[in-house]
Design a protein around this motif. Structure first.
Motif, PDB file in Angstrom:
ATOM      1  N   THR A 290       0.954  -1.260  -0.070  1.00 44.90           N
ATOM      2  CA  THR A 290      -0.020  -0.174  -0.081  1.00 44.90           C
ATOM      3  C   THR A 290       0.761   1.208   0.155  1.00 44.90           C
TER       4      THR A 290
ATOM      5  N   ARG B 112       0.656   3.690   2.214  1.00 43.35           N
ATOM      6  CA  ARG B 112       1.329   3.699   3.839  1.00 43.35           C
ATOM      7  C   ARG B 112       2.724   3.037   3.859  1.00 43.35           C
TER       8      ARG B 112
ATOM      9  N   GLY C 261       0.247   7.166   8.066  1.00 42.70           N
ATOM     10  CA  GLY C 261      -1.116   6.859   8.595  1.00 42.70           C
ATOM     11  C   GLY C 261      -1.866   8.401   8.661  1.00 42.70           C
TER      12      GLY C 261
ATOM     13  N   LEU D  49      -2.192  10.252   5.304  1.00 38.37           N
ATOM     14  CA  LEU D  49      -3.250   9.518   4.116  1.00 38.37           C
ATOM     15  C   LEU D  49      -4.568   9.378   5.075  1.00 38.37           C
ATOM     16  N   ARG D  50      -4.879  10.012   5.959  1.00 41.15           N
ATOM     17  CA  ARG D  50      -6.060  10.136   6.923  1.00 41.15           C
ATOM     18  C   ARG D  50      -7.189  11.028   5.890  1.00 41.15           C
TER      19      ARG D  50
ATOM     20  N   VAL E 100      -7.238  10.889   2.586  1.00 40.48           N
ATOM     21  CA  VAL E 100      -7.502  10.242   1.721  1.00 40.48           C
ATOM     22  C   VAL E 100      -8.363   9.068   2.004  1.00 40.48           C
ATOM     23  N   HIS E 101      -8.303   8.479   3.220  1.00 38.45           N
ATOM     24  CA  HIS E 101      -9.238   7.279   3.588  1.00 38.45           C
ATOM     25  C   HIS E 101     -10.577   7.871   3.718  1.00 38.45           C
ATOM     26  N   GLN E 102     -10.832   9.037   4.219  1.00 41.28           N
ATOM     27  CA  GLN E 102     -11.991   9.915   4.409  1.00 41.28           C
ATOM     28  C   GLN E 102     -12.714  10.065   2.960  1.00 41.28           C
TER      29      GLN E 102
ATOM     30  N   THR F 254     -12.057   8.435   0.307  1.00 42.20           N
ATOM     31  CA  THR F 254     -12.344   6.839  -0.051  1.00 42.20           C
ATOM     32  C   THR F 254     -13.700   6.338   0.599  1.00 42.20           C
ATOM     33  N   ALA F 255     -13.777   6.333   1.805  1.00 42.66           N
ATOM     34  CA  ALA F 255     -15.004   6.084   2.438  1.00 42.66           C
ATOM     35  C   ALA F 255     -16.260   6.777   2.092  1.00 42.66           C
TER      36      ALA F 255
ATOM     37  N   GLN G  50     -16.990   5.180  -1.335  1.00 46.34           N
ATOM     38  CA  GLN G  50     -17.795   3.866  -1.562  1.00 46.34           C
ATOM     39  C   GLN G  50     -19.190   3.942  -0.565  1.00 46.34           C
TER      40      GLN G  50
END
Length: 358
Positions: free
Chosen positions: A3, A5, A100, A103-104, A106-108, A110-111, A114
């Protein structure tokens, strides 16, 4: 697959360790050179060990200074190796945490992507923080969602308006044909009614296809086995023998669209069949299979079955070529997969695999 990360962690740790190793090695080498330089400037008597039998006053004899320097430098290298090992573990941990945190956002994003559906297009990322590249990406994504929400709303209004504006004239036309034409023009009357009915079926199919391709606004538990048996009971056999075997299975979805999916599969299996042929319908562990006899279907033409208005030259009937396109769209809206394969003796096997099946 590594990944982002993990890659960022390795990059941070690698750079940190490279800098640390270069620093420690440089310090050790400079220290060694400085010690040897200073020892070389000392008087010769200081460097020589005491003569044998010379009084030492009870103090143990000291080793020669060059040997002492080598001992100090060796110890320094041992400490350096231990320090590098500890720094490796610390750098990996710190790099993982820092990556992490970076990239937080980016995760938000992506979530949120989705989670989106037609019923949640109003949601936005609304990323807070400094005006950096990630904030710009989130704002761009929110702007795209605004345009998408307006487009979907406009298309839904168009479908509703088209449903009314197209069906009403056809209904009036059908009533005029049935009531206004005299009985002595029965052949012309039947022909007009046939084309009128086909136009209504085509409009209904297009509207169902448009609705299925836009996804589901809401979901509810649907007993798929009951839908299958009801569709078989209500559908015409068209001169073929239909056998059904089902077991209880519940799908989260739209009951009207699921009924249309099963009905289209049955209609396709009966329409494109031999006179006196058979249709087998099974539902086992969330896998719906419809197998029929009929003309041979070339394997290279299977992809055309699910394209709108595409028909194979081996089929008969006057369908619009939308039946299996609607099946594929409804299945996709319910998270299911559709596949087709030709039977060795002719005919087709259509399989719909719903989510949650084994």
């Amino acid at each position: 697959m590594t990944t982002i990360r993990v890659r960022l962690t390795l990059i941070y740790s690698g750079l940190f360790l490279l800098t640390s190793v270069v620093l420690l090695v440089t310090v050790n080498l400079l220290l060694r050179q400085a010690l040897h330089t200073r020892i070389a400037r000392l008087p010769t008597g200081v460097l020589a060990p005491p003569a044998p039998g010379a009084p030492t006053g009870g103090i143990p004899p000291r080793p020669p200074l060059p040997d002492l320097v080598e001992d100090v430098i060796g110890y320094q290298w041992q400490v350096t190796g231990l320090t590098v090992g500890i720094l490796t573990l610390v750098s990996l941990l710190v790099g993982w945490l820092v990556a992490g945190r970076i990239l937080r956002p980016v995760h938000q994003i992506t979530a949120t992507a989705q989670r989106l559906s037609l019923s949640t297009l109003h949601e936005r990322i609304a990323l807070a923080g400094p005006e950096d590249e990630l904030k710009e990406l989130a704002d761009t994504f929110d702007a795209m969602l605004d345009r998408l929400e307006r487009s979907v709303a406009a298309q839904q209004r168009f479908i509703a308006n088209a449903s009314h504006e197209l069906r009403t004239p056809l209904a009036v036309q059908r009533a005029a044909i049935e009531i206004g034409l005299p009985e002595d023009v029965g052949e012309i009357r039947d022909t007009l009614l046939l084309h009128n009915r086909r136009a209504e079926n085509l409009i209904d199919a297009l509207l169902v296809l448009a609705q299925a391709e836009h996804g589901l606004d809401s979901r509810s538990p649907v007993a798929l086995d009951q839908v299958v048996r009801l569709a078989v009971a209500e559908g015409g056999s068209d001169g073929v023998t239909v056998t059904v075997r089902t077991e209880p299975f519940v799908v989260e979805g739209d009951p009207v669209l699921l009924n249309r999916l099963v009905t289209n599969l049955l209609d396709n299996a009966a329409r494109y069949n031999h006179p006196g042929g058979t249709v087998e319908v099974t539902l086992f562990r969330g896998v719906l299979t419809v197998r029929n006899t009929g003309p041979h279907v070339p394997r290279e033409r299977l992809g055309d079955l699910f394209e709108p208005f595409r028909q194979l030259h081996t089929t008969r009937g006057r369908g619009a070529g939308l039946g299996l396109s609607i099946v594929a769209s409804i299945a996709k809206a319910h998270g299911a997969r559709v596949r087709a394969s030709p039977n060795p003796g002719g005919g087709l096997e259509l399989v719909v695999v719903f989510a949650g099946s084994d």
